[in-house]
Design a protein around this motif. Structure first.
Motif, mmCIF file in Angstrom:
data_model
loop_
_atom_site.group_PDB
_atom_site.id
_atom_site.type_symbol
_atom_site.label_atom_id
_atom_site.label_comp_id
_atom_site.label_asym_id
_atom_site.label_seq_id
_atom_site.Cartn_x
_atom_site.Cartn_y
_atom_site.Cartn_z
ATOM 1 N N TRP A 1 16.305 19.312 -8.955
ATOM 2 C CA TRP A 1 16.099 18.065 -8.076
ATOM 3 C C TRP A 1 14.852 17.420 -8.484
ATOM 4 C CZ3 TRP A 1 18.767 21.551 -4.814
ATOM 5 C CH2 TRP A 1 20.236 21.060 -4.215
ATOM 6 N N LEU A 2 14.379 16.032 -8.516
ATOM 7 C CA LEU A 2 13.510 15.180 -8.657
ATOM 8 C C LEU A 2 13.132 15.087 -7.105
ATOM 9 C CD1 LEU A 2 11.160 14.453 -10.686
ATOM 10 C CD2 LEU A 2 12.707 12.432 -11.194
ATOM 11 N N VAL A 3 12.146 15.550 -6.673
ATOM 12 C CA VAL A 3 11.615 15.216 -5.395
ATOM 13 C C VAL A 3 10.752 14.530 -4.843
ATOM 14 C CG1 VAL A 3 11.187 16.214 -2.861
ATOM 15 C CG2 VAL A 3 12.784 17.554 -4.579
ATOM 16 N N THR A 4 10.619 13.041 -4.509
ATOM 17 C CA THR A 4 9.782 12.289 -4.591
ATOM 18 C C THR A 4 9.449 12.086 -2.828
ATOM 19 O OG1 THR A 4 9.845 10.899 -6.388
ATOM 20 C CG2 THR A 4 8.997 9.743 -4.819
ATOM 21 N N LEU A 5 8.459 12.232 -2.325
ATOM 22 C CA LEU A 5 8.019 11.938 -0.970
ATOM 23 C C LEU A 5 7.191 10.620 -1.053
ATOM 24 C CD1 LEU A 5 6.990 15.364 0.480
ATOM 25 C CD2 LEU A 5 9.520 14.071 0.403
ATOM 26 N N ASP B 1 0.942 -1.147 0.132
ATOM 27 C CA ASP B 1 0.120 0.038 0.243
ATOM 28 C C ASP B 1 0.765 1.280 0.024
ATOM 29 O OD1 ASP B 1 -2.114 1.624 0.278
ATOM 30 O OD2 ASP B 1 -2.696 1.338 2.365
ATOM 31 N N LEU B 2 1.784 1.635 -1.007
ATOM 32 C CA LEU B 2 2.679 2.455 -0.938
ATOM 33 C C LEU B 2 2.177 3.702 -2.102
ATOM 34 C CD1 LEU B 2 5.763 3.561 -1.184
ATOM 35 C CD2 LEU B 2 6.007 2.359 -3.320
ATOM 36 N N ALA B 3 2.459 4.934 -1.770
ATOM 37 C CA ALA B 3 1.968 5.949 -2.382
ATOM 38 C C ALA B 3 3.425 6.985 -2.767
ATOM 39 C CB ALA B 3 0.801 6.649 -2.210
ATOM 40 N N TYR B 4 3.381 7.528 -3.837
ATOM 41 C CA TYR B 4 4.391 8.420 -4.242
ATOM 42 C C TYR B 4 3.841 9.534 -4.556
ATOM 43 C CZ TYR B 4 8.793 5.432 -5.248
ATOM 44 O OH TYR B 4 9.987 4.500 -5.075
ATOM 45 N N SER B 5 4.463 10.761 -4.179
ATOM 46 C CA SER B 5 4.105 12.067 -4.795
ATOM 47 C C SER B 5 5.414 12.638 -5.253
ATOM 48 C CB SER B 5 3.385 12.721 -3.682
ATOM 49 O OG SER B 5 2.022 12.523 -3.685
ATOM 50 N N THR B 6 5.271 13.505 -6.401
ATOM 51 C CA THR B 6 6.676 13.879 -6.986
ATOM 52 C C THR B 6 6.638 15.424 -7.386
ATOM 53 O OG1 THR B 6 7.466 11.627 -7.493
ATOM 54 C CG2 THR B 6 8.507 13.511 -8.612
ATOM 55 N N THR B 7 7.519 16.096 -7.355
ATOM 56 C CA THR B 7 7.652 17.493 -7.893
ATOM 57 C C THR B 7 9.196 17.559 -8.369
ATOM 58 O OG1 THR B 7 6.850 19.715 -8.032
ATOM 59 C CG2 THR B 7 7.910 18.918 -5.820
ATOM 60 N N LEU B 8 9.336 18.800 -8.994
ATOM 61 C CA LEU B 8 10.852 19.239 -9.377
ATOM 62 C C LEU B 8 11.220 20.476 -8.723
ATOM 63 C CD1 LEU B 8 10.400 18.089 -12.796
ATOM 64 C CD2 LEU B 8 12.366 17.568 -11.841
ATOM 65 N N VAL B 9 12.255 20.607 -8.032
ATOM 66 C CA VAL B 9 12.774 22.010 -7.791
ATOM 67 C C VAL B 9 14.166 22.343 -8.379
ATOM 68 C CG1 VAL B 9 11.732 21.758 -5.479
ATOM 69 C CG2 VAL B 9 14.053 21.352 -5.692
ATOM 70 N N GLU B 10 14.200 23.678 -8.306
ATOM 71 C CA GLU B 10 15.714 24.091 -8.828
ATOM 72 C C GLU B 10 16.881 23.755 -8.138
ATOM 73 O OE1 GLU B 10 15.076 28.360 -11.046
ATOM 74 O OE2 GLU B 10 15.981 28.565 -9.151
ATOM 75 N N HIS C 1 14.460 26.313 -2.338
ATOM 76 C CA HIS C 1 14.616 26.558 -3.941
ATOM 77 C C HIS C 1 13.215 26.431 -4.693
ATOM 78 C CE1 HIS C 1 18.687 24.939 -3.586
ATOM 79 N NE2 HIS C 1 18.401 24.503 -2.494
ATOM 80 N N ARG C 2 13.486 27.253 -5.623
ATOM 81 C CA ARG C 2 12.174 27.445 -6.429
ATOM 82 C C ARG C 2 11.432 26.048 -7.109
ATOM 83 N NH1 ARG C 2 10.377 29.215 -11.658
ATOM 84 N NH2 ARG C 2 12.725 28.530 -12.525
ATOM 85 N N TRP C 3 10.495 26.118 -7.086
ATOM 86 C CA TRP C 3 9.851 25.059 -7.863
ATOM 87 C C TRP C 3 9.672 24.984 -8.952
ATOM 88 C CZ3 TRP C 3 5.602 21.785 -4.580
ATOM 89 C CH2 TRP C 3 6.027 21.690 -3.198
ATOM 90 N N THR C 4 10.049 23.952 -9.842
ATOM 91 C CA THR C 4 9.998 24.349 -11.394
ATOM 92 C C THR C 4 8.898 23.574 -11.997
ATOM 93 O OG1 THR C 4 11.448 22.282 -11.875
ATOM 94 C CG2 THR C 4 12.626 24.502 -11.522
#
Ligand SMILES: Cc1cc2nc3c(=O)[nH]c(=O)nc-3n(C[C@H](O)[C@H](O)[C@H](O)COP(=O)(O)OP(=O)(O)OC[C@H]3O[C@@H](n4cnc5c(N)ncnc54)[C@H](O)[C@@H]3O)c2cc1C
Length: 459
Positions: free
Chosen positions: A257-261, A217-226, A295-298
């Protein structure tokens, strides 16, 4: 020694595939399909790779590979295999702004309550988005003589003789919407988790492969920052039973950076930016939150992905399997992605497929391949699922011996907070370079079980 890692797999040797005739079809142009196509090109005149997605000449996310928006860590087994099989892979990746970092120092790895010490030996590691890894591989595979990529072609059915003992091609709906039959001496199913081979087997009077499923029961959420150009750090925060949440932050192309939580058993990271930041603040180290704050989110959005279960289809247990068909990659087994094994398992399987064809020809290729690949899948599965069972709500068949191994590895990790040699040993196994037994050799075991500080370490 059983083949379970890069160190024990037969090395690629292009002179071994003496015969080159006939046609092969690979269904699926993900990493497993591309690597399979690469090795088949040595033994077949024509290799056709079909995929239901358009395959544009850009590193874009594809519908058929929804995971491609999330952090993909490339372990050594995948990296070395890509370098061996696809000449120029690394150069092209770096030319496209991918990075080469030293995983012994640049990867800040949080486990068992602290970061691991830096390792003493360099571990080169490519860092990029999954789309870039795959795009470079796709371009290099497409350039091989005899290989043709057929985008926007939906595989619908295997072609076979009346008794379904031999698969001799595939039926596809092509990019014009017409049904087309492609004949083949060998078909490789690399369609990932949605593989239809088990259903096909059942409807043709075969037993389907027994399936092991382990609920995580895993979930990923991801965004990108400078990311500043000279900052090449990665961060990995592993989850634990007291904090079933974690993170992976990877330096990627485009100065980002690719940021996954992520979280397991219902601890889902939110898909809205405010909730995402709040989730980061609950992690046991401040770095993920700091990175998001400073860091600014891209990327404008946060993308979300759910992974309910580890799935393993035990093709090696089947008594009967048709000639002319092999299954590879996630279509055999897909593992909790936080352990980053999928591309490496696919890579080692491509080397085994090459070895199976080069050493024994095409007869009974499927069963001979499954017999060989079982050990690779076992090693990855036991590592992933064994770790998943630290969470009380993990459910499914538990591999034997994992509780004891888990306690040993936890102790090893705690010692590695101050012992770079242990980090090195641990990383080389985790990166599927070395066999897991290397963690139990006397020189390592003494550092794990002996007096802290490694005093009296035997040489
Ligand atoms: C969230 C997430 C994160 C991950 N992180 C990592 C990581 O850090 N490191 C790592 O090594 N691995 C990671 N993995 C695993 C990795 O993505 C895969 O294991 C690896 O890419 C091999 O996949 P594959 O090629 O077998 O299947 P896929 O990548 O799923 O590719 C299957 C292909 O088949 C095509 N296809 C499917 N059905 C049809 C059809 N009917 N007709 C035609 N084409 C079809 C699809 O379009 C697709 O291109 C992660 C996975 C997930 C889910």
């Amino acid at each position: 020694m059983t083949v379970v890692s890069l160190a024990t797999v037969p090395r690629y040797d292009s002179t071994r595939a003496s015969e080159s005739d006939g046609q092969a079809v690979v269904v699926g142009a993900g990493m497993a399909g591309l690597l399979a196509a690469r090795v088949l090109a040595d033994g077949f005149d024509e290799v056709t790779v079909v995929d239901r997605d358009p395959l544009p000449d850009d590193p874009v996310a594809r519908r058929g590979v929804p995971q491609s928006r999330h952090v993909h860590v490339m372990l050594t087994a995948a990296q070395s295999t890509l370098d061996d099989l696809l000449t120029g892979y690394g150069e092209e990746l770096l030319a496209a702004d991918g990075l080469l970092v030293d995983a012994a120092r640049d990867v800040n790895f949080f486990i068992e309550g602290d970061y691991l010490a830096d390792g003493p030996r360099r571990i080169p590691q490519y860092c990029a988005t999954r789309r870039l890894y795959e795009w470079i591989a796709r371009r290099l595979v497409a350039d091989i003589d005899g290989v043709e990529l057929r985008p926007s072609c939906l595989f619908t059915e295997y072609l076979a003789d009346d008794a379904a003992t031999v698969v001799d091609g595939v039926e596809i709906r092509n990019d014009a919407g017409d049904v087309e039959k492609l004949t083949a001496d060998l078909v490789v199913d690399a369609t990932g988790r949605t593989s239809r081979t088990p259903t096909w087997l059942e409807t043709h009077d075969y037993a389907p492969p027994p399936v092991d499923e382990v609920f995580i029961d895993l979930a990923y959420s991801t965004t990108l920052v400078e990311r500043p150009a000279d900052d090449r750090r990665s961060f990995v925060v592993t989850p634990s039973s007291s904090c079933p949440r974690g993170a992976g932050m990877l330096p990627v192309e485009g100065g980002r950076w690719l940021v996954t939580l992520f979280g397991v058993h219902g601890e889902y990271p939110p898909a809205d930016p405010a909730g995402f930041v709040e989730f980061a603040a609950t992690l046991p180290v401040p770095d993920p939150h700091r990175l998001l704050d400073e860091h600014r989110w891209t990327a404008a959005d946060v993308v979300h992905y759910r992974f309910p279960t580890n799935v393993r289809r035990r093709y090696e247990d089947l008594d009967r399997f048709p000639e002319g068909l092999v299954v590879v990659g996630d279509a055999i087994a897909s593992f909790n992605p936080i352990y980053a094994q999928g591309m490496s398992v696919a890579a080692l399987e491509s080397l085994l497929l090459y070895d199976v064809l080069a050493s024994g020809g095409r007869d009974d290729a499927g069963r001979r391949f499954f017999d060989r690949s079982e050990a690779v899948v076992d090693a990855a599965w036991n590592m992933a699922v064994g770790s998943d069972f630290q969470f009380p709500r993990t459910a499914g068949p538990r591999p034997r011996g994992t509780a004891l191994t888990g306690r040993y590895l936890a102790r090893l990790a705690r010692r590695a907070h101050a012992d770079g040699v242990l980090r090195d040993a641990f990383f080389r196994v985790m990166m599927m370079e070395e066999h897991p037994v290397t963690l139990f050799r006397p020189g390592v075991a003494w550092r794990v079980l002996g007096p802290a500080g490694g005093a009296l370490t035997p040489s």
